[in-house]
Write a protein that holds these residues in place. Structure first.
Motif, mmCIF file in Angstrom:
data_model
loop_
_atom_site.group_PDB
_atom_site.id
_atom_site.type_symbol
_atom_site.label_atom_id
_atom_site.label_comp_id
_atom_site.label_asym_id
_atom_site.label_seq_id
_atom_site.Cartn_x
_atom_site.Cartn_y
_atom_site.Cartn_z
ATOM 1 N N VAL A 1 50.481 46.697 49.979
ATOM 2 C CA VAL A 1 49.233 45.939 49.952
ATOM 3 C C VAL A 1 48.100 46.759 49.355
ATOM 4 O O VAL A 1 47.311 46.273 48.522
ATOM 5 N N ASN A 2 48.002 48.022 49.756
ATOM 6 C CA ASN A 2 46.861 48.824 49.315
ATOM 7 C C ASN A 2 46.989 49.311 47.878
ATOM 8 O O ASN A 2 45.990 49.670 47.255
ATOM 9 N N THR A 3 48.201 49.345 47.335
ATOM 10 C CA THR A 3 48.333 49.675 45.911
ATOM 11 C C THR A 3 47.827 48.542 45.026
ATOM 12 O O THR A 3 47.578 48.738 43.825
ATOM 13 N N LEU A 4 47.643 47.341 45.603
ATOM 14 C CA LEU A 4 47.139 46.188 44.832
ATOM 15 C C LEU A 4 45.619 46.123 44.821
ATOM 16 O O LEU A 4 45.056 45.194 44.230
ATOM 17 N N GLN A 5 44.952 47.084 45.470
ATOM 18 C CA GLN A 5 43.487 47.009 45.549
ATOM 19 C C GLN A 5 42.859 47.048 44.161
ATOM 20 O O GLN A 5 41.957 46.254 43.842
ATOM 21 N N GLY A 6 43.331 47.943 43.320
ATOM 22 C CA GLY A 6 42.795 48.021 41.959
ATOM 23 C C GLY A 6 43.043 46.751 41.173
ATOM 24 O O GLY A 6 42.184 46.295 40.392
ATOM 25 N N ALA A 7 44.231 46.145 41.357
ATOM 26 C CA ALA A 7 44.543 44.903 40.642
ATOM 27 C C ALA A 7 43.589 43.788 41.048
ATOM 28 O O ALA A 7 43.126 43.000 40.206
ATOM 29 N N PHE A 8 43.261 43.697 42.341
ATOM 30 C CA PHE A 8 42.349 42.651 42.802
ATOM 31 C C PHE A 8 40.928 42.900 42.309
ATOM 32 O O PHE A 8 40.183 41.950 41.998
ATOM 33 N N ILE A 9 40.528 44.159 42.215
ATOM 34 C CA ILE A 9 39.209 44.454 41.654
ATOM 35 C C ILE A 9 39.137 43.973 40.199
ATOM 36 O O ILE A 9 38.147 43.372 39.755
ATOM 37 N N PHE A 10 40.200 44.231 39.430
ATOM 38 C CA PHE A 10 40.232 43.803 38.031
ATOM 39 C C PHE A 10 40.221 42.271 37.930
ATOM 40 O O PHE A 10 39.510 41.703 37.098
ATOM 41 N N LEU A 11 40.983 41.611 38.808
ATOM 42 C CA LEU A 11 41.020 40.155 38.764
ATOM 43 C C LEU A 11 39.664 39.536 39.079
ATOM 44 O O LEU A 11 39.166 38.668 38.352
ATOM 45 N N VAL A 12 39.041 39.961 40.171
ATOM 46 C CA VAL A 12 37.805 39.330 40.632
ATOM 47 C C VAL A 12 36.629 39.706 39.749
ATOM 48 O O VAL A 12 35.809 38.859 39.373
ATOM 49 N N HIS A 13 36.525 40.980 39.422
ATOM 50 C CA HIS A 13 35.343 41.436 38.689
ATOM 51 C C HIS A 13 35.482 41.296 37.171
ATOM 52 O O HIS A 13 34.470 41.396 36.468
ATOM 53 N N CYS A 14 36.678 41.070 36.691
ATOM 54 C CA CYS A 14 36.865 40.985 35.243
ATOM 55 C C CYS A 14 37.432 39.622 34.819
ATOM 56 O O CYS A 14 36.724 38.818 34.208
ATOM 57 N N LEU A 15 38.681 39.386 35.153
ATOM 58 C CA LEU A 15 39.332 38.176 34.643
ATOM 59 C C LEU A 15 38.704 36.910 35.189
ATOM 60 O O LEU A 15 38.652 35.887 34.485
ATOM 61 N N LEU A 16 38.255 36.905 36.426
ATOM 62 C CA LEU A 16 37.694 35.691 37.016
ATOM 63 C C LEU A 16 36.170 35.670 36.949
ATOM 64 O O LEU A 16 35.543 34.813 37.577
ATOM 65 N N ASN A 17 35.577 36.564 36.200
ATOM 66 C CA ASN A 17 34.127 36.606 36.045
ATOM 67 C C ASN A 17 33.773 36.029 34.678
ATOM 68 O O ASN A 17 34.216 36.529 33.644
ATOM 69 N N ARG A 18 32.974 34.939 34.673
ATOM 70 C CA ARG A 18 32.663 34.219 33.438
ATOM 71 C C ARG A 18 31.959 35.117 32.446
ATOM 72 O O ARG A 18 32.263 35.091 31.246
ATOM 73 N N GLN A 19 31.005 35.914 32.893
ATOM 74 C CA GLN A 19 30.238 36.764 31.976
ATOM 75 C C GLN A 19 31.143 37.799 31.314
ATOM 76 O O GLN A 19 31.063 38.032 30.103
ATOM 77 N N VAL A 20 32.072 38.371 32.114
ATOM 78 C CA VAL A 20 32.967 39.378 31.548
ATOM 79 C C VAL A 20 33.922 38.739 30.553
ATOM 80 O O VAL A 20 34.240 39.318 29.504
ATOM 81 N N ARG A 21 34.397 37.545 30.891
ATOM 82 C CA ARG A 21 35.301 36.858 29.968
ATOM 83 C C ARG A 21 34.613 36.558 28.639
ATOM 84 O O ARG A 21 35.206 36.667 27.567
ATOM 85 N N GLU A 22 33.319 36.156 28.718
ATOM 86 C CA GLU A 22 32.572 35.898 27.482
ATOM 87 C C GLU A 22 32.444 37.168 26.663
ATOM 88 O O GLU A 22 32.569 37.147 25.424
ATOM 89 N N GLU A 23 32.188 38.297 27.324
ATOM 90 C CA GLU A 23 32.057 39.561 26.592
ATOM 91 C C GLU A 23 33.377 39.938 25.932
ATOM 92 O O GLU A 23 33.407 40.428 24.804
ATOM 93 N N TYR A 24 34.500 39.727 26.675
ATOM 94 C CA TYR A 24 35.810 39.993 26.081
ATOM 95 C C TYR A 24 36.028 39.114 24.844
ATOM 96 O O TYR A 24 36.536 39.568 23.807
ATOM 97 N N ARG A 25 35.646 37.832 24.980
ATOM 98 C CA ARG A 25 35.867 36.895 23.889
ATOM 99 C C ARG A 25 35.064 37.304 22.652
ATOM 100 O O ARG A 25 35.566 37.269 21.539
ATOM 101 N N ARG A 26 33.789 37.675 22.829
ATOM 102 C CA ARG A 26 32.948 38.103 21.703
ATOM 103 C C ARG A 26 33.490 39.376 21.068
ATOM 104 O O ARG A 26 33.455 39.544 19.838
#
Length: 960
Positions: free
Chosen positions: A896-921
């Motif tokens: 469970v605790n090895t997934l902490q980094g993966a969840f940070i990436f999911l919530v703060h990056c992949l599921l964040n609209r502003q970050v997704r827009e920056e990736y797209r640009r």
């Protein structure tokens, strides 16, 4: 000894002429052709026989209480020639040193009426024991000390309490041993056997087989009845109640044979006595008896078979003396009411049989007392369970130089040891309860010394474990080793003779080849450590005993292939600042004569130094390879680099050191510059053998030798290891400590920011949040962990790094410098999380239905669960790694605790609209100008302003 120390009244010397006249028959010849002679009365032995008088069908409980004086004593209790429900009764048990074991007998063992039956109880042991027989009648229990078969005799005189009412009658039993016998009963009084009545002058002849009991019941007092047998027998006397009586005094006692009688007796008064008790004095021939009750002095002449009843007044001791041996039996009525069930019958020991050491048993549910008679000048030296008797009042016995006293014991079933180093004394065990009382002489422990015994709590636990194994019918190499060690120790200590150090070195040395020590990893580490500890203690005790028993030899030494021993006997009177050096192989011990802190005494004391040739290799092979031996985790990367040596001092009592002792030990391997040597001593803690540094330090070391200084005596050795690796490991542990704390501190800041954002229900300006993070969050997130690590390192600099991991030590609770802050942050973040969900639930329910349906409920749920990982709450799974679920929780915690980094990436990056827009640009290679202000949420929960909704982890594009 019979008259030593007495100050006889002048009147007694007027009759002294009788004392020098030869008795009518020094050795009485009986009709069967045997002599009564003289015999030693012992209470310790290996075989005992007894029987039980049944009380007219009332419920009875019969038992024997067995007290052990040596470890691993195997005991069998059986009824040889009688079948119960088609099977022979036998109970096998084990009793250890200082332990009392109760063995319950079948109720049907009781003997009814007057006849011959095969209901003899046989108690056998492979080492000396003492036995108390208990008959628990209806509201009338009674006890008697059993005398071993080695103390039985051929001639007895019956004594039974007077029957003044019609509710009881006297009886006695004659018990044969393992051979057929011939018995004559010369009746005095009136008794019946089978259907016939026999009166004074009658003679009954019996031819009993082995292990048979002849029980005879009287119609009136049968005191003075003479019993003569071809072979030794045991004789029990008593008083039995009629069936319709509820206030009858049932008593019984095993009598001493004529050959075991004495000439001088002292009877102390009972603590609860309010009415006159009775002393029965029996003569086997013409005898002059002198007795004194208080200041009253009298004399009487008895003929053979006469029984004198002497009243005993409350609080007044009785002194009795005779020109030839007499039998003295004490009969107590107990409480003030003579009809209460308090009476008991008890043999009184004569002064010549007084002993240096006794064992007595408390009876459960009774107020128990120890009555003692001792020489006036020797009372301060009497000890109970190795402790001096305190607050005990001693009162004089008129006409003698003896005093008597009483000590109150407990109310539980427990065995006690009472001793005096040099002056024999008497001990009676008595007790009273609501409707009961008892009285028995203490069991004399001749040839059993308390001074040479390893009576530690660890030893008791080991013996108990072996006893459990024995009673389960199993065997154990460890228990066999313990037994062999104890046999060697008992051989040295129990025999009252001078021994040599060769008798210590050879038998104990051969135990070093025992399979329990040489088997290596195939044996339990607990067993090996326990065996080593017990062997070291036993050799020390045996060596000191040999030194103390050879006062003519100031110095003794011996060297064998297993060990070298040197002892020194020191006279306390001439002890100054002199330094004694003892040698063993290539090792030495230096001790100052005045280093021993002890009570002022002129008795000599001994020093022993032992050097073991191969014990270090045994410990290295069987224990150190596992890396689980060191008490100090810093020593776990070290190895033994010297012989194991032991130092001991003593005079039979505990001693402490007031000055340190120096040991010079030779290095097995030459010490290199980068290696470090530690002086350690052997400790046995919580079932584990450990090497520890406390109390020892290195004074000087070179490539071949090391001088150690220790403030106590034990077993010592040198440990050697490399120190460079420890520094690197400590640095890594400190760095990990800081990084983990920093990570959790930022988890706390994340939870705090989340909570404040949702509580205020407003969008946070990104620029302001950035300034807030730089100004406050960075110093807090990285500074607080650094402060915790700095304080921890200052308090316990040795807490970083262990032998197995570069992490925090578990000693002194140092790991809580990490667990404490982590547990606090997890609890706080969990609280933040629950409160945030509660606020959002209320807010979402207040939004209009059109807006609410625009949100993906499943996505919000996933993000909510992900926050548990991001906030570190899943680390709490580590607290549940206990019990049977330990392994499951360990795997779950890791995954469970090895997934902490993966969840940070999911919530703060992949599921964040502003970050997704920056990736797209970035991917399209285009860059649009940023708005001057925009909303920011580090992991923001759903926030609403009017009808605008900001989802978890996404910015709002609405203008203010």
């Amino acid at each position: 000894m019979a008259r030593r120390g007495f100050a006889f009244p002048p009147m007694f010397f007027l009759l002294g002429l009788f004392w020098f006249l030869p008795p009518a028959s020094v050795q009485t010849t009986n009709r069967i052709g045997k002599f009564s002679g003289t015999c030693q009365t012992e209470t310790l032995g290996r075989e005992f026989i007894t029987s039980y008088m049944e009380d007219c069908g009332n419920s009875s409980q019969f038992e024997v209480q067995i007290t052990g004086y040596f470890a691993f004593t195997s005991v069998s209790v059986s009824i040889p020639n009688y079948l119960f429900h088609g099977a022979r009764f036998e109970n096998k048990t084990m009793v250890n040193q200082g332990e009392m074991v109760r063995v319950m007998l079948p109720e049907s063992v009781g003997v009814k009426g007057s006849h011959v039956v095969s209901k003899v109880v046989l108690v056998k042991a492979d080492k000396d024991i003492s036995v108390v027989s208990v008959s628990n009648k209806h509201v009338s229990p009674e006890t008697t000390v059993l005398y071993p078969v080695s103390s039985l005799g051929n001639e007895h005189y019956v004594v039974t309490p007077s029957t003044e009412s019609f509710n009881s009658y006297p009886e006695f039993s004659i018990i044969t041993y393992k051979e057929p016998n011939s018995v004559e009963v010369h009746v005095k009084g009136k008794l019946h056997y089978l259907t016939q009545v026999h009166s004074t002058g009658s003679k009954l002849n019996f031819k009993p087989f082995s292990f048979q009991v002849i029980q005879l019941q009287g119609i009136e007092d049968v005191s003075g009845t003479r019993i003569v047998s071809e072979k030794p027998v045991a004789v029990l006397v008593g008083q039995v109640c009629f069936c319709n009586s509820t206030k009858c005094n049932h008593v019984f006692e095993q009598l001493l044979p004529v050959c075991g009688w004495g000439t001088t007796y002292i009877i102390p008064p009972l603590p609860w006595q309010k009415v006159n008790d009775t002393v029965y004095i029996t003569a086997s021939q013409s005898t002059t008896v002198l007795y004194q009750r208080g200041e009253q002095q009298e004399n009487v002449t008895l003929t053979g078979g006469n029984v004198l009843q002497l009243p005993v007044k409350a609080s007044i001791p009785v002194y009795i003396s005779a020109n030839v041996s007499i039998q003295v039996v004490f009969y107590s009525l107990g409480a003030a009411n003579p009809n209460s069930s308090h009476a008991f019958l008890m043999n009184v020991p004569d002064v010549a049989s007084y002993c240096l050491m006794y064992s007595i048993n408390e009876q459960e549910g009774f107020e128990n007392f120890a009555l003692m008679v001792a020489n006036t000048s020797e009372t301060p030296a009497i000890i109970l369970d190795n402790q001096p008797l305190r607050d005990m009042e001693w009162k004089p016995v008129p006409g003698t130089e003896f005093v008597w006293g009483m000590h109150t014991l407990g109310r539980a079933m427990k065995s006690h040891a009472v001793e005096h180093a040099s002056s024999p004394f008497s001990l009676l065990s008595v007790g009273t309860a609501a409707m009961d009382s008892y009285g028995i002489p203490g069991s004399c422990r001749k040839n059993v010394t308390f001074k040479c015994q390893t009576d530690t709590q660890q030893t008791k636990e080991q013996l108990k474990r072996c006893k459990d194994i024995f009673q389960q019918g199993n065997t154990s190499e460890f228990c066999s080793f313990m037994n062999s060690t104890l046999v060697n120790l008992e051989t040295i200590c129990a025999e009252d003779r001078a021994a040599s150090l060769e008798e210590v070195a050879h038998p104990f040395g051969s135990l070093l080849n025992s399979s329990i020590l040489s088997a290596g990893g195939s044996k339990s580490k607990w067993e090996v450590a326990s065996a080593v500890t017990f062997l070291l203690q036993s050799v020390e005790l045996a060596a000191l005993t040999v030194a103390l028993r050879s006062p003519e030899k100031k110095t003794q030494n011996v060297t064998t292939e297993f060990m070298a021993i040197e002892t020194l006997l020191v006279q306390a009177a001439s002890c100054g600042d002199e330094v004694f050096r003892l040698r063993g192989q290539e090792e030495t011990m230096d001790i100052r004569c005045n280093a021993v802190a002890r009570a002022a005494t002129e008795d000599p004391w001994a020093v022993a130094f032992i050097s073991y040739s191969t014990l270090d290799s045994i410990i290295n092979r069987t224990l150190l390879d596992e890396g689980d031996l060191m008490a100090d985790e810093k020593l776990r990367n070290f190895h033994l680099n010297s012989r194991v040596v032991s130092g001991a001092i003593g005079d039979g009592r505990p001693m402490n050191l007031s000055k340190p002792v120096n040991f010079t030990l030779r290095n097995r391997q030459a010490k290199k510059e980068e290696e470090e040597t530690r002086c350690v001593h052997w400790k046995f803690i919580d079932g584990n053998g450990t090497w520890a540094e406390d109390g020892c330090k290195s004074l000087q070391t070179n490539s071949t030798h090391t001088i150690c200084s220790c403030d106590h005596l034990s077993s010592f050795a040198l440990l050697m290891g490399h120190t460079g690796v420890e520094v690197v490991c400590a640095v890594i542990a400190g760095f990990l400590h800081y990084l983990f704390l920093a990570g959790f501190t930022w988890m706390f800041l994340e939870g705090l920011h989340l909570f404040l954002t949702v509580r205020n229900l407003k969008v946070v300006n990104y620029t302001s949040a950035s300034r807030f993070k730089k100004r406050f969050m960075y110093p807090f997130g990285y500074g607080v962990p650094a402060l915790v690590v700095a304080i921890s390192a200052a308090v316990n600099p040795g807490g970083y790094g262990t032998s197995n991991h570069c992490w925090l030590s578990l000693e002194r609770g140092f790991h809580w410098s990490f667990l404490g802050p982590v547990c606090a942050i997890i609890l706080i973040n969990l609280t933040f999380f629950i409160v945030t969900l509660w606020i959002l639930r209320d807010k979402l329910s207040s939004l209009n239905e059109d807006v609410s349906t625009l949100k993906d409920t499943r996505l919000l749920t996933f993000k909510a669960i992900a926050q548990l990982f991001i906030l570190g709450c899943t680390w709490s799974l580590g607290l549940f790694q206990v019990g049977s679920a330990k392994m499951v929780m360990a795997y779950l915690f890791t995954i469970v605790n090895t997934l902490q980094g993966a969840f940070i990436f999911l919530v703060h990056c992949l599921l964040n609209r502003q970050v997704r827009e920056e990736y797209r640009r970035w991917i399209k290679g285009t860059r649009k100008p940023r708005p001057t202000t925009q909303t920011f949420s580090p992991s923001v929960s759903t926030v609403a302003t009017n009808t605008k909704v900001v989802s978890w982890g996404e910015p709002s594009t609405a203008s203010p």
